[in-house]
Design a protein around this motif. Structure first.
Motif, PDB file in Angstrom:
ATOM      1  N   TYR A  80       8.847   9.283  18.378  1.00 54.23           N
ATOM      2  CA  TYR A  80       7.903  10.050  17.716  1.00 54.23           C
ATOM      3  C   TYR A  80       8.349  10.428  16.071  1.00 54.23           C
ATOM      4  CZ  TYR A  80       5.376  14.466  16.242  1.00 54.23           C
ATOM      5  OH  TYR A  80       4.739  15.387  15.700  1.00 54.23           O
ATOM      6  N   VAL A  81       9.573  10.772  15.882  1.00 51.73           N
ATOM      7  CA  VAL A  81       9.910  10.904  14.669  1.00 51.73           C
ATOM      8  C   VAL A  81      10.071   9.750  13.780  1.00 51.73           C
ATOM      9  CG1 VAL A  81      12.223  11.526  13.326  1.00 51.73           C
ATOM     10  CG2 VAL A  81      11.758  12.776  15.225  1.00 51.73           C
ATOM     11  N   LEU A  82      10.608   8.552  14.156  1.00 50.79           N
ATOM     12  CA  LEU A  82      10.263   7.285  13.570  1.00 50.79           C
ATOM     13  C   LEU A  82       8.758   6.898  13.120  1.00 50.79           C
ATOM     14  CD1 LEU A  82      12.764   5.144  15.299  1.00 50.79           C
ATOM     15  CD2 LEU A  82      13.268   6.292  12.953  1.00 50.79           C
ATOM     16  N   ASP A  83       8.078   7.162  14.074  1.00 49.12           N
ATOM     17  CA  ASP A  83       6.496   6.931  13.631  1.00 49.12           C
ATOM     18  C   ASP A  83       5.910   7.933  12.720  1.00 49.12           C
ATOM     19  OD1 ASP A  83       6.539   4.705  15.617  1.00 49.12           O
ATOM     20  OD2 ASP A  83       5.704   6.067  17.047  1.00 49.12           O
ATOM     21  N   LYS A  84       6.284   9.281  12.988  1.00 52.52           N
ATOM     22  CA  LYS A  84       5.871   9.967  11.779  1.00 52.52           C
ATOM     23  C   LYS A  84       6.500   9.852  10.312  1.00 52.52           C
ATOM     24  CE  LYS A  84       3.145  13.310  13.537  1.00 52.52           C
ATOM     25  NZ  LYS A  84       1.980  13.614  12.849  1.00 52.52           N
ATOM     26  N   ALA A  85       7.727   9.490  10.363  1.00 50.54           N
ATOM     27  CA  ALA A  85       8.561   9.092   9.266  1.00 50.54           C
ATOM     28  C   ALA A  85       7.729   7.818   8.512  1.00 50.54           C
ATOM     29  CB  ALA A  85       9.771   8.605   9.224  1.00 50.54           C
ATOM     30  N   HIS A  86       7.386   6.787   9.432  1.00 50.55           N
ATOM     31  CA  HIS A  86       6.748   5.689   8.857  1.00 50.55           C
ATOM     32  C   HIS A  86       5.212   5.974   8.366  1.00 50.55           C
ATOM     33  CE1 HIS A  86       4.425   1.811   9.214  1.00 50.55           C
ATOM     34  NE2 HIS A  86       5.533   1.152   8.671  1.00 50.55           N
ATOM     35  N   ASP A  87       4.550   6.607   9.300  1.00 54.27           N
ATOM     36  CA  ASP A  87       3.054   6.678   8.984  1.00 54.27           C
ATOM     37  C   ASP A  87       2.615   7.887   7.821  1.00 54.27           C
ATOM     38  OD1 ASP A  87       2.566   4.692  11.037  1.00 54.27           O
ATOM     39  OD2 ASP A  87       2.344   6.420  12.536  1.00 54.27           O
ATOM     40  N   ASP A  88       3.486   9.099   8.031  1.00 57.05           N
ATOM     41  CA  ASP A  88       3.331  10.082   7.322  1.00 57.05           C
ATOM     42  C   ASP A  88       3.986  10.415   5.930  1.00 57.05           C
ATOM     43  OD1 ASP A  88       1.424  10.784   8.992  1.00 57.05           O
ATOM     44  OD2 ASP A  88       2.831  12.506   9.833  1.00 57.05           O
ATOM     45  N   LEU A  89       5.232   9.833   5.886  1.00 57.65           N
ATOM     46  CA  LEU A  89       6.106   9.944   4.830  1.00 57.65           C
ATOM     47  C   LEU A  89       6.125   8.330   4.192  1.00 57.65           C
ATOM     48  CD1 LEU A  89       8.795  12.106   6.274  1.00 57.65           C
ATOM     49  CD2 LEU A  89       6.944  12.720   4.875  1.00 57.65           C
ATOM     50  N   GLY A  90       5.841   7.252   4.713  1.00 55.10           N
ATOM     51  CA  GLY A  90       5.880   5.948   4.060  1.00 55.10           C
ATOM     52  C   GLY A  90       7.268   5.362   4.144  1.00 55.10           C
ATOM     53  N   ARG A  93      10.367   0.690   8.101  1.00 52.34           N
ATOM     54  CA  ARG A  93      11.166   0.313   9.277  1.00 52.34           C
ATOM     55  C   ARG A  93      12.017  -0.843   9.038  1.00 52.34           C
ATOM     56  NH1 ARG A  93       5.972   1.260  12.923  1.00 52.34           N
ATOM     57  NH2 ARG A  93       6.254   3.401  13.447  1.00 52.34           N
ATOM     58  N   GLU A  94      13.031  -0.921   9.943  1.00 54.14           N
ATOM     59  CA  GLU A  94      14.073  -2.148   9.510  1.00 54.14           C
ATOM     60  C   GLU A  94      13.353  -3.418   9.929  1.00 54.14           C
ATOM     61  OE1 GLU A  94      18.183  -3.448  11.599  1.00 54.14           O
ATOM     62  OE2 GLU A  94      17.699  -1.584  11.743  1.00 54.14           O
ATOM     63  N   GLY A  95      13.767  -4.330   8.989  1.00 57.85           N
ATOM     64  CA  GLY A  95      12.800  -5.358   9.129  1.00 57.85           C
ATOM     65  C   GLY A  95      11.532  -5.835   8.428  1.00 57.85           C
ATOM     66  N   GLU A  96      11.101  -4.641   8.116  1.00 60.43           N
ATOM     67  CA  GLU A  96       9.705  -4.572   7.322  1.00 60.43           C
ATOM     68  C   GLU A  96       9.802  -4.799   5.719  1.00 60.43           C
ATOM     69  OE1 GLU A  96       6.719  -1.499   9.201  1.00 60.43           O
ATOM     70  OE2 GLU A  96       7.855  -0.880   7.586  1.00 60.43           O
ATOM     71  N   ARG A  97       8.880  -5.818   5.149  1.00 52.88           N
ATOM     72  CA  ARG A  97       8.969  -6.284   3.848  1.00 52.88           C
ATOM     73  C   ARG A  97       7.930  -5.326   3.141  1.00 52.88           C
ATOM     74  NH1 ARG A  97       8.859 -12.558   3.747  1.00 52.88           N
ATOM     75  NH2 ARG A  97      10.952 -12.860   4.609  1.00 52.88           N
ATOM     76  N   VAL A  98       8.297  -4.712   1.873  1.00 53.53           N
ATOM     77  CA  VAL A  98       7.472  -3.988   1.060  1.00 53.53           C
ATOM     78  C   VAL A  98       6.947  -4.756  -0.220  1.00 53.53           C
ATOM     79  CG1 VAL A  98       7.349  -1.971  -0.319  1.00 53.53           C
ATOM     80  CG2 VAL A  98       8.693  -1.935   1.872  1.00 53.53           C
ATOM     81  N   PHE A  99       5.614  -4.845  -0.327  1.00 50.30           N
ATOM     82  CA  PHE A  99       5.044  -5.644  -1.669  1.00 50.30           C
ATOM     83  C   PHE A  99       4.544  -4.590  -2.317  1.00 50.30           C
ATOM     84  CE2 PHE A  99       5.084  -8.677   2.194  1.00 50.30           C
ATOM     85  CZ  PHE A  99       5.529  -9.823   1.400  1.00 50.30           C
ATOM     86  N   GLU A 100       4.618  -4.735  -3.584  1.00 45.47           N
ATOM     87  CA  GLU A 100       4.191  -3.838  -4.713  1.00 45.47           C
ATOM     88  C   GLU A 100       3.134  -4.563  -5.648  1.00 45.47           C
ATOM     89  OE1 GLU A 100       5.799  -1.324  -8.448  1.00 45.47           O
ATOM     90  OE2 GLU A 100       7.305  -1.647  -6.987  1.00 45.47           O
ATOM     91  N   VAL A 101       1.953  -4.257  -5.398  1.00 40.61           N
ATOM     92  CA  VAL A 101       0.898  -4.922  -6.250  1.00 40.61           C
ATOM     93  C   VAL A 101       0.721  -4.579  -7.637  1.00 40.61           C
ATOM     94  CG1 VAL A 101      -1.464  -5.297  -6.298  1.00 40.61           C
ATOM     95  CG2 VAL A 101      -0.345  -4.850  -4.252  1.00 40.61           C
ATOM     96  N   VAL A 102       1.113  -5.427  -8.709  1.00 38.66           N
ATOM     97  CA  VAL A 102       1.068  -5.044  -9.990  1.00 38.66           C
ATOM     98  C   VAL A 102      -0.185  -5.737 -10.540  1.00 38.66           C
ATOM     99  CG1 VAL A 102       2.262  -5.274 -12.307  1.00 38.66           C
ATOM    100  CG2 VAL A 102       3.596  -5.100  -9.932  1.00 38.66           C
ATOM    101  N   SER A 103      -1.019  -4.951 -11.130  1.00 36.25           N
ATOM    102  CA  SER A 103      -2.175  -5.463 -11.794  1.00 36.25           C
ATOM    103  C   SER A 103      -2.003  -5.775 -13.156  1.00 36.25           C
ATOM    104  CB  SER A 103      -3.409  -4.324 -11.450  1.00 36.25           C
ATOM    105  OG  SER A 103      -3.153  -3.376 -12.436  1.00 36.25           O
ATOM    106  N   GLY A 104      -2.833  -6.829 -13.636  1.00 35.76           N
ATOM    107  CA  GLY A 104      -2.736  -7.252 -14.947  1.00 35.76           C
ATOM    108  C   GLY A 104      -3.373  -6.215 -16.173  1.00 35.76           C
ATOM    109  N   ASP A 105      -4.102  -5.148 -15.479  1.00 33.63           N
ATOM    110  CA  ASP A 105      -4.687  -3.989 -16.617  1.00 33.63           C
ATOM    111  C   ASP A 105      -3.722  -3.244 -17.068  1.00 33.63           C
ATOM    112  OD1 ASP A 105      -7.016  -5.167 -15.535  1.00 33.63           O
ATOM    113  OD2 ASP A 105      -7.517  -3.493 -14.122  1.00 33.63           O
TER     114      ASP A 105
END
Length: 105
Positions: A80-90, A93-105
Motif C-alpha cells: 500500500y505504501v509503495l503504491d501510494k508513493a508511486h501513484d500519488d507522489l511520483g 519503482r526499482e527497475g522503472e525507466r523515466v523519460f523526460e519529454v523535451v519539446s522544441g518550443d
C-alpha cells in the motif's frame, strides 16, 4: 358655504389616494427586490452546501480506506505504501525507466 367646503374636500381626496398609491407601489417594489435578493442568496448557499456535501463524501471515502489500512498485514501495508508513493507522489519503482519529454518550443 357648506357646498364649497364639500367641493374642497373632494379635491383633496384624489391627491391623498395618489400619494398613498405611490407609497404602496414603492413598498411593493422594495419587497419584490428584497425577495429576489433573498432568493439569490439562497441559491448561492445551496450551491455551497452541495459542494461541502461532496467534499464530506470524498473525505468519508478516504477515511474508510485508511480504516481498512489499519487492518493490513505487514506485506499488504508495504505494498500500500509503495503504491501510494508511486501513484500519488511520483516515486519510481526499482527497475522503472523515466523519460523526460523535451519539446522544441
Amino acid at each position: 358655504m357648506e357646498l364649497k367646503l364639500q367641493e374642497n374636500k373632494k379635491k383633496k381626496h384624489p391627491l391623498r389616494y395618489i400619494a398613498l398609491g405611490a407609497v404602496f407601489l414603492l413598498f411593493v417594489v422594495y419587497v419584490v427586490f428584497a425577495l429576489s435578493n433573498i432568493s439569490s442568496q439562497e441559491r448561492k448557499l445551496k450551491a455551497q452546501l452541495d459542494a461541502l456535501n461532496s467534499e464530506i463524501e470524498i473525505e468519508e471515502m478516504a477515511n474508510k480506506e485508511l480504516e481498512e489500512v489499519l487492518n493490513y498485514s505487514d506485506e499488504e501495508y508495504l505494498k500500500y505504501v509503495l503504491d501510494k508513493a508511486h501513484d500519488d507522489l511520483g516515486y519510481i519503482r526499482e527497475g522503472e525507466r523515466v523519460f523526460e519529454v523535451v519539446s522544441g518550443d
